[in-house]
Design a protein around this motif. Structure first.
Motif, PDB file in Angstrom:
ATOM      1  N   GLN A 161       0.837  -1.160  -0.123  1.00  0.00           N
ATOM      2  CA  GLN A 161      -0.092   0.169   0.005  1.00  0.00           C
ATOM      3  C   GLN A 161       1.024   1.239   0.141  1.00  0.00           C
ATOM      4  N   GLN A 162       1.834   1.209   1.046  1.00  0.00           N
ATOM      5  CA  GLN A 162       2.688   2.286   1.168  1.00  0.00           C
ATOM      6  C   GLN A 162       3.457   2.568  -0.201  1.00  0.00           C
ATOM      7  N   LYS A 163       3.927   1.577  -0.907  1.00  0.00           N
ATOM      8  CA  LYS A 163       4.667   1.670  -2.299  1.00  0.00           C
ATOM      9  C   LYS A 163       4.035   2.198  -3.190  1.00  0.00           C
ATOM     10  N   ILE A 164       2.778   1.681  -3.550  1.00  0.00           N
ATOM     11  CA  ILE A 164       1.645   2.383  -4.657  1.00  0.00           C
ATOM     12  C   ILE A 164       1.485   3.740  -4.195  1.00  0.00           C
ATOM     13  N   ALA A 165       1.110   4.086  -2.886  1.00  0.00           N
ATOM     14  CA  ALA A 165       0.555   5.381  -2.625  1.00  0.00           C
ATOM     15  C   ALA A 165       1.683   6.504  -2.930  1.00  0.00           C
ATOM     16  N   SER A 166       3.069   6.027  -2.430  1.00  0.00           N
ATOM     17  CA  SER A 166       4.046   6.936  -2.589  1.00  0.00           C
ATOM     18  C   SER A 166       4.303   7.113  -4.088  1.00  0.00           C
ATOM     19  N   PHE A 167       4.220   6.235  -5.005  1.00  0.00           N
ATOM     20  CA  PHE A 167       4.366   6.369  -6.557  1.00  0.00           C
ATOM     21  C   PHE A 167       3.456   7.244  -7.028  1.00  0.00           C
ATOM     22  N   LEU A 168       2.031   7.044  -6.685  1.00  0.00           N
ATOM     23  CA  LEU A 168       1.154   7.914  -7.251  1.00  0.00           C
ATOM     24  C   LEU A 168       0.804   9.141  -6.712  1.00  0.00           C
ATOM     25  N   THR A 169       1.442   9.449  -5.413  1.00  0.00           N
ATOM     26  CA  THR A 169       1.541  10.654  -4.816  1.00  0.00           C
ATOM     27  C   THR A 169       2.498  11.598  -5.599  1.00  0.00           C
ATOM     28  N   THR A 170       3.666  10.702  -5.854  1.00  0.00           N
ATOM     29  CA  THR A 170       4.558  11.487  -6.939  1.00  0.00           C
ATOM     30  C   THR A 170       3.874  12.213  -8.400  1.00  0.00           C
ATOM     31  N   GLN A 176       0.257  18.911 -10.089  1.00  0.00           N
ATOM     32  CA  GLN A 176       0.151  20.080  -9.406  1.00  0.00           C
ATOM     33  C   GLN A 176       0.984  21.081  -9.694  1.00  0.00           C
ATOM     34  N   ALA A 177       2.327  20.768 -10.057  1.00  0.00           N
ATOM     35  CA  ALA A 177       3.607  21.536 -10.483  1.00  0.00           C
ATOM     36  C   ALA A 177       3.259  21.935 -11.843  1.00  0.00           C
ATOM     37  N   LEU A 178       2.654  21.094 -12.594  1.00  0.00           N
ATOM     38  CA  LEU A 178       2.226  21.721 -14.043  1.00  0.00           C
ATOM     39  C   LEU A 178       0.875  22.383 -13.966  1.00  0.00           C
ATOM     40  N   LYS A 179       0.282  22.184 -13.093  1.00  0.00           N
ATOM     41  CA  LYS A 179      -1.059  22.980 -13.049  1.00  0.00           C
ATOM     42  C   LYS A 179      -0.828  24.519 -12.659  1.00  0.00           C
ATOM     43  N   LYS A 180       0.326  24.577 -11.457  1.00  0.00           N
ATOM     44  CA  LYS A 180       0.706  25.736 -10.873  1.00  0.00           C
ATOM     45  C   LYS A 180       1.509  26.628 -12.111  1.00  0.00           C
ATOM     46  N   LYS A 181       2.396  26.062 -12.985  1.00  0.00           N
ATOM     47  CA  LYS A 181       2.904  26.451 -13.765  1.00  0.00           C
ATOM     48  C   LYS A 181       1.947  27.283 -14.793  1.00  0.00           C
ATOM     49  N   LYS A 182       1.034  26.192 -15.266  1.00  0.00           N
ATOM     50  CA  LYS A 182      -0.052  27.124 -16.199  1.00  0.00           C
ATOM     51  C   LYS A 182      -0.505  28.357 -15.582  1.00  0.00           C
ATOM     52  N   THR A 183      -1.069  28.163 -14.312  1.00  0.00           N
ATOM     53  CA  THR A 183      -1.807  29.254 -13.663  1.00  0.00           C
ATOM     54  C   THR A 183      -0.901  30.356 -13.718  1.00  0.00           C
ATOM     55  N   LEU A 184       0.390  30.222 -13.329  1.00  0.00           N
ATOM     56  CA  LEU A 184       1.447  31.276 -13.236  1.00  0.00           C
ATOM     57  C   LEU A 184       1.470  32.035 -14.834  1.00  0.00           C
ATOM     58  N   GLN A 389       0.493  18.806 -21.679  1.00  0.00           N
ATOM     59  CA  GLN A 389       1.240  18.027 -20.379  1.00  0.00           C
ATOM     60  C   GLN A 389       0.393  17.520 -19.505  1.00  0.00           C
ATOM     61  N   ILE A 390      -0.634  18.571 -18.893  1.00  0.00           N
ATOM     62  CA  ILE A 390      -1.349  18.043 -17.838  1.00  0.00           C
ATOM     63  C   ILE A 390      -2.464  16.918 -18.331  1.00  0.00           C
ATOM     64  N   GLU A 391      -2.925  17.046 -19.612  1.00  0.00           N
ATOM     65  CA  GLU A 391      -4.191  16.022 -19.825  1.00  0.00           C
ATOM     66  C   GLU A 391      -3.259  14.856 -20.311  1.00  0.00           C
ATOM     67  N   LYS A 392      -2.144  14.580 -20.867  1.00  0.00           N
ATOM     68  CA  LYS A 392      -1.368  13.522 -20.967  1.00  0.00           C
ATOM     69  C   LYS A 392      -0.989  12.821 -19.752  1.00  0.00           C
ATOM     70  N   THR A 393      -0.480  13.555 -18.499  1.00  0.00           N
ATOM     71  CA  THR A 393      -0.193  13.216 -17.214  1.00  0.00           C
ATOM     72  C   THR A 393      -1.618  12.493 -16.401  1.00  0.00           C
ATOM     73  N   GLU A 394      -2.599  13.373 -16.722  1.00  0.00           N
ATOM     74  CA  GLU A 394      -3.927  12.795 -16.166  1.00  0.00           C
ATOM     75  C   GLU A 394      -4.385  11.485 -16.789  1.00  0.00           C
ATOM     76  N   MET A 395      -4.358  11.374 -18.093  1.00  0.00           N
ATOM     77  CA  MET A 395      -4.555  10.216 -18.712  1.00  0.00           C
ATOM     78  C   MET A 395      -3.685   8.867 -18.247  1.00  0.00           C
ATOM     79  N   TRP A 396      -2.418   9.168 -18.219  1.00  0.00           N
ATOM     80  CA  TRP A 396      -1.272   8.315 -17.753  1.00  0.00           C
ATOM     81  C   TRP A 396      -1.620   7.783 -16.327  1.00  0.00           C
TER      82      TRP A 396
END
Length: 406
Positions: A161-170, A176-184, A389-396
């Motif tokens: 569980q912890q391994k999966i959660a850590s990977f998906l959290t990354t 979130q970084a891509l969305k922040k970059k777009k907002t800026l 990039q956001i859309e591709k990452t969300e699909m991935w």
């Protein structure tokens, strides 16, 4: 009591081999645990505070003034699941220090397993489908906490569980970084447009010389208007010739030619065709702030029409008003403020195109228009690249959830 299953996901980390277990959610976690008395002052989290897993803003309230839905005192690691559809948009993993209270619009879920794993699992499509099957209501379909608690979930050992959660959290952090970059970038574009169209920023020609002063003209001096489709019924739509829809105008300063709908046009029927460089304005909206939204056609098509809830503006000369410049001219804040003043109505707002044509604009010389358009379109390209990039990452990530859970 957990039920042993033969379920294993399609994709897992190599050092884990055991089958996954299955339990009802209320055997895996506690839903809406008993809460201590609310503090005198706290930060209230309702559904509107959260979007795509991010807490957008924090409202501090006093208990005596708090809304009745403010009932659930949060602990770090609590998972907030939105009870009303859409079930994935406003979910939140709580990881903050301080006094925070959640709305009863959320199910507050607490587990002694890995809570980040649970947070990821509630976005798994199979789980969402099971929620939808159990929801009731028409206007605001929702699931109650009892039905939610009976949904089965599959889970591996705690280390997995912890391994999966850590990977998906990354992956989430990358999103979130891509969305922040777009907002800026969007904020930067908005700020620089204000300075360009107020002439606080001026461009120079290729030799470094200043361009001439901007000329002030009315829109009526610059071109003429025409109407969209007339005399059509719902039976005319769905097949035939392409036409520009209201949303295509509202959503973007440039018409997206992949989104046309179709309308039947008779052989001898007189309807206005649109041309490259035409500007389209919406004439009706639910709020005055949205009235007169403009978009420009930057593609050449043989035969194209305009919906009846908008009108077209055709410049006298595309060498006097560049279409690549006008897509920004009619969306800049100074011009938008002038248009908003034309809005008339109470429940729905309308705009007179006669009054619109009386508005004045300050127009730079054509070569400066080109410089401005090229500069702003380069920012748009960066914004669009971020969105891709956001859309591709969300699909991935969606694909990862399908293969990493079972």
């Amino acid at each position: 009591m957990s039920q042993k299953t033969n379920n294993v996901p399609l994709l897992r980390f190599g050092n884990f081999k055991d089958s996954w277990n299955q339990q009802k959610l209320n055997d895996f976690a506690v839903i809406n645990p008993d809460s201590n008395k609310l503090p005198e002052q706290f930060i209230y989290i309702d559904l509107e505070c959260v979007n795509s897993g991010e807490l957008l803003f924090e409202n501090t309230v006093f208990r005596s003034d708090a809304p009745s839905r403010a009932q659930r005192l949060l602990e770090i690691g609590d998972v907030l699941f939105q009870m009303v559809r859409p079930y994935q948009k406003n979910n939140y993993y709580f990881n903050k220090i301080g006094d925070y209270v959640a709305s009863t619009g959320y199910a507050q879920i607490r587990t002694d397993q890995d809570s980040k794993y649970l947070y990821q699992y509630i976005h798994f499509q199979k789980f969402v489908d099971r929620v939808i099957e159990r929801c009731t209501g028409t206007s605001y379909p929702a699931i109650n906490s009892t039905d939610l608690s009976n949904i089965p979930i599959s889970f591996p050992s705690l280390p997995e569980q912890q391994k999966i959660a850590s990977f998906l959290t990354t992956v989430d952090e990358k999103l979130q970084a891509l969305k922040k970059k777009k907002t800026l970038l969007e904020q930067y574009k908005k700020g620089v447009m204000q300075k360009i169209f107020s002439q606080e920023i001026r461009f120079r020609d290729d030799n470094g010389n200043e361009f001439p002063e901007w000329e002030e003209k009315t829109l009526g001096e610059m071109g003429e208007t025409y109407n969209g489709l007339t005399g059509k019924t719902k039976e005319d739509f769905g097949i035939g010739k392409p036409y520009i829809q209201y949303k295509q105008i509202f959503d973007n300063s440039k018409i997206d030619i992949s989104r046309f709908d179709y309308v039947n046009i008779g052989i001898d029927e007189k309807q206005n065709k649109v041309l490259f460089g035409d500007v389209f304005f919406t004439v009706s909206s639910e709020t005055p702030d949205e009235i007169g939204t403009a978009s420009v056609l930057l593609d050449s098509l043989d035969e194209l029409y305009l919906n009846s809830f908008c009108f077209g503006f055709r410049p006298n000369s595309l060498k006097e008003m560049s279409p690549y410049f006008s897509r920004y001219l009619f969306r800049n804040e100074l011009f938008r403020n002038s248009i908003i003043k034309l809005a008339q109505g109470s429940t729905r707002y309308n705009m007179s195109k006669i009054q619109l044509m009386k508005l004045t604009i300050k127009l730079p010389q054509f070569n400066e228009q080109t410089k401005i358009a090229n500069f702003l379109s380069s920012i748009d390209e960066k914004i669009n690249h971020c969105q891709t990039q956001i859309e591709k990452t969300e699909m991935w990530k969606k694909g990862l959830l399908q293969r990493m859970f079972c």
